[in-house]
Motif scaffolding. Sequence first.
Motif, PDB file in Angstrom:
ATOM      1  N   MET A   1       0.853  -1.178   0.000  1.00 32.34           N
ATOM      2  CA  MET A   1       0.000   0.000   0.000  1.00 32.34           C
ATOM      3  C   MET A   1       0.900   1.243   0.000  1.00 32.34           C
ATOM      4  O   MET A   1       1.802   1.372   0.813  1.00 32.34           O
ATOM      5  CB  MET A   1      -0.895  -0.030   1.238  1.00 32.34           C
ATOM      6  CG  MET A   1      -1.775   1.177   1.396  1.00 32.34           C
ATOM      7  SD  MET A   1      -2.831   1.180   2.869  1.00 32.34           S
ATOM      8  CE  MET A   1      -4.070   0.001   2.426  1.00 32.34           C
ATOM      9  N   SER A   2       0.618   2.148  -0.909  1.00 31.73           N
ATOM     10  CA  SER A   2       1.399   3.386  -0.972  1.00 31.73           C
ATOM     11  C   SER A   2       0.994   4.319   0.164  1.00 31.73           C
ATOM     12  O   SER A   2      -0.051   4.149   0.802  1.00 31.73           O
ATOM     13  CB  SER A   2       1.174   4.084  -2.319  1.00 31.73           C
ATOM     14  OG  SER A   2      -0.107   4.677  -2.347  1.00 31.73           O
ATOM     15  N   THR A   3       1.825   5.315   0.398  1.00 30.95           N
ATOM     16  CA  THR A   3       1.532   6.299   1.440  1.00 30.95           C
ATOM     17  C   THR A   3       0.232   7.041   1.133  1.00 30.95           C
ATOM     18  O   THR A   3      -0.576   7.298   2.022  1.00 30.95           O
ATOM     19  CB  THR A   3       2.699   7.296   1.565  1.00 30.95           C
ATOM     20  OG1 THR A   3       3.900   6.574   1.792  1.00 30.95           O
ATOM     21  CG2 THR A   3       2.477   8.272   2.697  1.00 30.95           C
ATOM     22  N   ARG A   4       0.006   7.352  -0.137  1.00 28.33           N
ATOM     23  CA  ARG A   4      -1.218   8.052  -0.537  1.00 28.33           C
ATOM     24  C   ARG A   4      -2.441   7.171  -0.285  1.00 28.33           C
ATOM     25  O   ARG A   4      -3.477   7.642   0.197  1.00 28.33           O
ATOM     26  CB  ARG A   4      -1.132   8.457  -2.008  1.00 28.33           C
ATOM     27  CG  ARG A   4      -2.266   9.376  -2.447  1.00 28.33           C
ATOM     28  CD  ARG A   4      -2.030   9.924  -3.852  1.00 28.33           C
ATOM     29  NE  ARG A   4      -0.857  10.753  -3.946  1.00 28.33           N
ATOM     30  CZ  ARG A   4      -0.820  12.053  -3.667  1.00 28.33           C
ATOM     31  NH1 ARG A   4      -1.908  12.656  -3.266  1.00 28.33           N
ATOM     32  NH2 ARG A   4       0.285  12.739  -3.786  1.00 28.33           N
ATOM     33  N   GLU A   5      -2.332   5.886  -0.596  1.00 29.06           N
ATOM     34  CA  GLU A   5      -3.440   4.962  -0.349  1.00 29.06           C
ATOM     35  C   GLU A   5      -3.711   4.825   1.146  1.00 29.06           C
ATOM     36  O   GLU A   5      -4.873   4.792   1.579  1.00 29.06           O
ATOM     37  CB  GLU A   5      -3.142   3.590  -0.961  1.00 29.06           C
ATOM     38  CG  GLU A   5      -3.147   3.580  -2.468  1.00 29.06           C
ATOM     39  CD  GLU A   5      -2.595   2.288  -3.046  1.00 29.06           C
ATOM     40  OE1 GLU A   5      -3.040   1.923  -4.150  1.00 29.06           O
ATOM     41  OE2 GLU A   5      -1.724   1.651  -2.407  1.00 29.06           O
ATOM     42  N   LEU A   6      -2.661   4.781   1.947  1.00 28.91           N
ATOM     43  CA  LEU A   6      -2.816   4.717   3.398  1.00 28.91           C
ATOM     44  C   LEU A   6      -3.522   5.974   3.912  1.00 28.91           C
ATOM     45  O   LEU A   6      -4.432   5.898   4.743  1.00 28.91           O
ATOM     46  CB  LEU A   6      -1.459   4.547   4.076  1.00 28.91           C
ATOM     47  CG  LEU A   6      -1.455   4.574   5.601  1.00 28.91           C
ATOM     48  CD1 LEU A   6      -2.331   3.461   6.174  1.00 28.91           C
ATOM     49  CD2 LEU A   6      -0.035   4.459   6.121  1.00 28.91           C
TER      50      LEU A   6
END
Length: 74
Positions: A1-6
């Motif tokens: 999971m990317s930081t943006r998705e998190l």
Amino acid sequence: MSTRELARSLLDQVPESKLLYVVAYLQGVTTPEDDETPNAETLEAFEELDNGGGHTYNGPVENLIDSLLGDESA
């Protein structure tokens, strides 16, 4: 999971009552730091100093405050 998705996932978990705080914070971090343009009064003061007018002060802040308050009571 990317930081943006998190971040999106966490945002979905923020209660509506606290969302205003998150939005205010996000607005603050997305505004460029160099976007702080001086207002007209400040620009006028800069110009006055550049032209040899105005007053400068290089001492301790306490002394500046004392001198300013002293000028008001005179």
